[in-house]
Design an enzyme around this catalytic site. Structure first.
Site, PDB file in Angstrom:
ATOM      1  N   GLY A 172     -19.291   6.843  -2.074  1.00  0.00           N
ATOM      2  CA  GLY A 172     -18.152   7.108  -3.182  1.00  0.00           C
ATOM      3  C   GLY A 172     -18.378   5.993  -4.293  1.00  0.00           C
ATOM      4  O   GLY A 172     -19.420   5.299  -4.442  1.00  0.00           O
TER       5      GLY A 172
ATOM      6  N   LYS B 124       0.798  -1.319   0.165  1.00  0.00           N
ATOM      7  CA  LYS B 124       0.168   0.007   0.142  1.00  0.00           C
ATOM      8  C   LYS B 124       0.890   1.180  -0.089  1.00  0.00           C
ATOM      9  O   LYS B 124       2.085   1.297   0.594  1.00  0.00           O
ATOM     10  CB  LYS B 124      -0.824   0.171   1.232  1.00  0.00           C
ATOM     11  CG  LYS B 124      -2.006   0.745   1.140  1.00  0.00           C
ATOM     12  CD  LYS B 124      -3.234   0.179   0.453  1.00  0.00           C
ATOM     13  CE  LYS B 124      -4.502   0.758   0.233  1.00  0.00           C
ATOM     14  NZ  LYS B 124      -5.386  -0.129  -0.448  1.00  0.00           N
TER      15      LYS B 124
ATOM     16  N   GLY C 230     -20.804   6.019   3.376  1.00  0.00           N
ATOM     17  CA  GLY C 230     -19.522   6.190   2.244  1.00  0.00           C
ATOM     18  C   GLY C 230     -20.228   6.074   1.139  1.00  0.00           C
ATOM     19  O   GLY C 230     -20.194   4.897   0.676  1.00  0.00           O
TER      20      GLY C 230
ATOM     21  N   VAL D 188     -17.217   2.629  -4.148  1.00  0.00           N
ATOM     22  CA  VAL D 188     -17.541   1.478  -3.771  1.00  0.00           C
ATOM     23  C   VAL D 188     -18.932   1.406  -3.248  1.00  0.00           C
ATOM     24  O   VAL D 188     -19.744   0.414  -3.605  1.00  0.00           O
ATOM     25  CB  VAL D 188     -16.506   1.159  -2.642  1.00  0.00           C
ATOM     26  CG1 VAL D 188     -16.859  -0.437  -1.791  1.00  0.00           C
ATOM     27  CG2 VAL D 188     -15.140   0.841  -2.939  1.00  0.00           C
ATOM     28  N   GLY D 189     -19.418   2.333  -2.554  1.00  0.00           N
ATOM     29  CA  GLY D 189     -20.651   2.440  -1.917  1.00  0.00           C
ATOM     30  C   GLY D 189     -21.818   2.460  -3.062  1.00  0.00           C
ATOM     31  O   GLY D 189     -22.901   1.902  -3.003  1.00  0.00           O
TER      32      GLY D 189
END
Length: 365
Positions: free
Chosen positions: A179, A77, A177, A181-182
């Site tokens: 965004g 990451k 959230g 993904v949501g």
């Protein structure tokens, strides 16, 4: 003195790199956690307040995620400490500088993450020749655009709901959230008959017990507005999303949003972790004691990295979706069967699954 080896254990991390390029004002952190299964894949996060510990924890989640999904990749990451909403020209310059700085960290393959996207990966690819989650125009499978992670979450929810004796058709879902993904999780889950009754973003929470039109809400968000600009329903503060009673609660934003001090406010049967490390260990333990199933992040939200691995291997979008469905279906079943059989926490069962696969990879080296 700060102990720089405080994260060290039997899995890693292999490298923690801090980058500072004065002229570009680039401050970045890279963690290559484990490469036993292959070169590490992990996203490039852009935010102003990321810490080394957070990047390590996210890298470890990627190690477990990639191993649990049986991918030929380790975990890594990175984070760039900057405002993701800065002017595009400044963002491009920063990402290209970052790419040049990690040119020799060849065991790390960058991908999109919070604050970065397919275009960002294209800039990195142009500089150093390696990145995943690329735009379709240059041969990539744009995982955010197609909703790979959200698709995987819907598969996970389909399997996990059976362990709660919950019918996904008509199940009330709340997403913290809204965004990339949501939005896609909502899109795929409502296509399976679920009902979105709550959604939150940085501006506040939208609640409508009669249901929210997902297409309309996504269109609103894509135009740059907030969920609280949706015409019907109650407009609540951002934190109120935790209090909405529902069947499935999906965290899809920042780490550690649910912790020991607020977990008792959750009123749900099932949590599908769309974000990385959205619950603290203490919160997961309390949920387990309350018979709330929390499917760990590296099982539930692996769709994005599975898609990235398929892309890296030269596959196409059809293959990516087939692979996501197969792997997440199998792993959710394996983990929750183990939980039902032994009473272990879902995260413990999932970590053991990942560790077994890392051990097998080590034996093959």
């Amino acid at each position: 003195m700060d102990n720089i080896f405080r994260f060290a254990d039997e899995l890693g991390p292999a490298k923690i790199i801090h980058i500072y390029e004065r002229k570009a004002d680039l401050k970045a952190i890279v963690v290559v956690d484990n490469i036993d299964c292959g070169p590490a894949i992990g996203g490039v996060r852009m935010a102003t307040d990321v810490t080394t510990e957070e990047v390590f924890r996210l890298a470890r989640a990627m190690t477990l995620k990639n191993a649990a999904a049986d991918l030929p990749h380790g975990g890594g990451k990175s984070a760039i400490l900057a405002d993701p909403k800065q002017p595009l020209a400044d963002k491009e310059r920063l990402l290209r500088t970052f790419a040049c700085a990690i040119r020799d960290v060849t065991e790390y393959i960058p991908g999109p993450d919070m604050g970065t996207d397919e275009q960002c990966m294209a800039w990195i690819k142009q500089e150093i020749g390696r990145a995943v989650g690329l735009p379709k125009a240059i041969g990539g499978i744009p995982l955010d655009e197609i909703g790979a992670t959200g698709f995987g979450i819907s598969i996970c929810a389909e399997i996990a709901s059976k362990f709660c004796h919950l019918n996904l058709e008509g199940a009330r879902i709340v997403i913290q959230g809204f965004g990339s993904v949501g939005k896609n999780a909502a899109r795929f889950l409502t296509a399976k008959g679920a009902l979105l009754i709550g959604a939150a973003d940085s501006q506040g929470t939208l609640f409508n017990p009669l249901g929210i039109d997902v297409k309309q809400l996504i269109k609103l968000k894509n135009s740059g507005k907030s969920v609280i600009n949706y015409p019907q329903g109650d407009k609540l503060d951002r934190d109120a999303v935790i209090d909405i009673e529902c069947d499935i609660w999906i965290p899809a934003a920042r780490p550690d949003v649910i912790h020991a001090d607020n977990v008792d406010r959750l009123k749900t049967q099932l949590v599908i972790s769309g974000a990385n490390i959205p619950f603290t260990e203490a919160a997961e333990k309390i949920c387990h004691e309350r018979s709330i199933i929390v499917v760990p992040d590296f099982i539930a939200n692996a769709g994005g990295v599975i898609c990235a691995a398929v892309e890296y291997d030269g596959g196409n979008q059809t293959t990516a979706f087939e692979t996501i469905a197969k792997k997440i279906r199998q792993n959710t079943t394996l983990v929750l069967e183990q939980v039902a059989k032994t009473g272990k926490l879902p995260r413990q069962a999932a970590v053991e699954l990942a560790q077994r696969r890392i051990c097998l990879a080590r034996q093959d080296i």
